[in-house]
Design a protein around this motif. Structure first.
Motif, PDB file in Angstrom:
ATOM      1  N   ASP A  98       0.851  -1.190   0.000  1.00 51.19           N
ATOM      2  CA  ASP A  98       0.000   0.000   0.000  1.00 51.19           C
ATOM      3  C   ASP A  98       0.890   1.244   0.000  1.00 51.19           C
ATOM      4  O   ASP A  98       1.043   1.915   1.029  1.00 51.19           O
ATOM      5  CB  ASP A  98      -0.919  -0.005   1.212  1.00 51.19           C
ATOM      6  CG  ASP A  98      -2.016   1.053   1.124  1.00 51.19           C
ATOM      7  OD1 ASP A  98      -2.025   1.805   0.133  1.00 51.19           O
ATOM      8  OD2 ASP A  98      -2.857   1.115   2.050  1.00 51.19           O
ATOM      9  N   ALA A 101      -0.637   4.676   1.254  1.00 49.40           N
ATOM     10  CA  ALA A 101      -0.667   4.862   2.704  1.00 49.40           C
ATOM     11  C   ALA A 101       0.732   5.116   3.253  1.00 49.40           C
ATOM     12  O   ALA A 101       0.904   5.871   4.212  1.00 49.40           O
ATOM     13  CB  ALA A 101      -1.281   3.636   3.370  1.00 49.40           C
ATOM     14  N   SER A 116      -6.180   9.585   6.185  1.00 53.52           N
ATOM     15  CA  SER A 116      -5.837   8.629   5.135  1.00 53.52           C
ATOM     16  C   SER A 116      -6.577   8.896   3.823  1.00 53.52           C
ATOM     17  O   SER A 116      -5.968   8.915   2.744  1.00 53.52           O
ATOM     18  CB  SER A 116      -6.128   7.201   5.614  1.00 53.52           C
ATOM     19  OG  SER A 116      -7.496   7.062   5.979  1.00 53.52           O
TER      20      SER A 116
END
Length: 220
Positions: A98, A101, A116
């Motif tokens: 990810d 992120a 986020s």
């Protein structure tokens, strides 16, 4: 196999620390992020996977522990090293899986936007470098080193005792030489019982024999 296992631990821990200090991603903000959105932002491993620093330092600490540990402790250290390597692989893999992120803190620093979902909306592109993969390789090296410790650690030669040698004192005929450390312990035990170990020492006079008859007159 002691030296290969320790060297592998050094390499794995060192590579993890090196990866942590390098650029992991090149981040390009979306056009709606404001001014300077087209400029690429370098995101280091310290931002994308901050746990690697502590994990790498723990690996270096294992090197010193493995060098002096006994056979039983080596088994425990081997298990810890396998877990440590697995933690490094997990930390790096989460970032690789990810990347949006992972670069979120960098987006917040550049735009002031937190959260986020808001930061993900401001990400235009994320290009990974080699260093996230290098961190995974570092974790795998530590896992292999830990397995090697578990497989061979009980058969490693004992640590050197050259700094533990005791000086032997002069022994009399028919007596075994006694280490000076043992002699000191015996003296301490005698003092604890109230005995003075110096009572048995006979003083010696090094001045040589003396003649108390006085001067003699020459023969006449």
């Amino acid at each position: 196999m002691k030296v290969p296992a320790i060297l592998a631990t050094v390499v794995g821990a060192g590579l993890a620390l090196l990866s942590w200090s390098q650029t992991w991603y090149e981040l390009v903000l979306a056009s709606n992020a404001g001014g300077g959105a087209s400029d690429a932002i370098a995101v280091a491993g310290s931002i994308a996977s901050p746990a690697l620093a502590a994990l790498g330092l723990a690996g270096l600490a294992l090197v010193a522990a493995l060098a002096i540990a006994g056979p039983g402790i080596r088994i425990i250290l081997g298990v810890l090293e396998v877990l440590l390597g697995g933690s490094i692989v997990l930390a790096a893999s989460l970032s690789i899986g990810d990347p949006v992120a992972a670069v979120s803190p960098a987006v917040t620093d550049a735009t002031g936007v937190a959260g986020s979902e808001p930061t993900a909306a401001l990400v235009g592109a994320v290009v990974a470098t080699f260093w996230p993969t290098a961190a995974v390789i570092a974790g795998l090296i530590l896992i292999v080193a830990g397995v090697l410790v578990l497989a061979t650690g009980t058969r490693w030669p004992a640590s050197s005792r050259r700094y533990r040698g005791a000086r032997l004192e002069q022994a009399g005929p028919g007596q075994a030489a006694q280490p000076s450390s043992d002699h000191a312990i015996d003296d301490w035990d005698e003092l604890s019982r109230g005995d003075d170990p110096t009572d048995d020492i006979v003083p010696t006079d090094d001045t040589g024999p003396t003649d108390d008859t006085g001067p003699t007159e020459p023969n006449r």
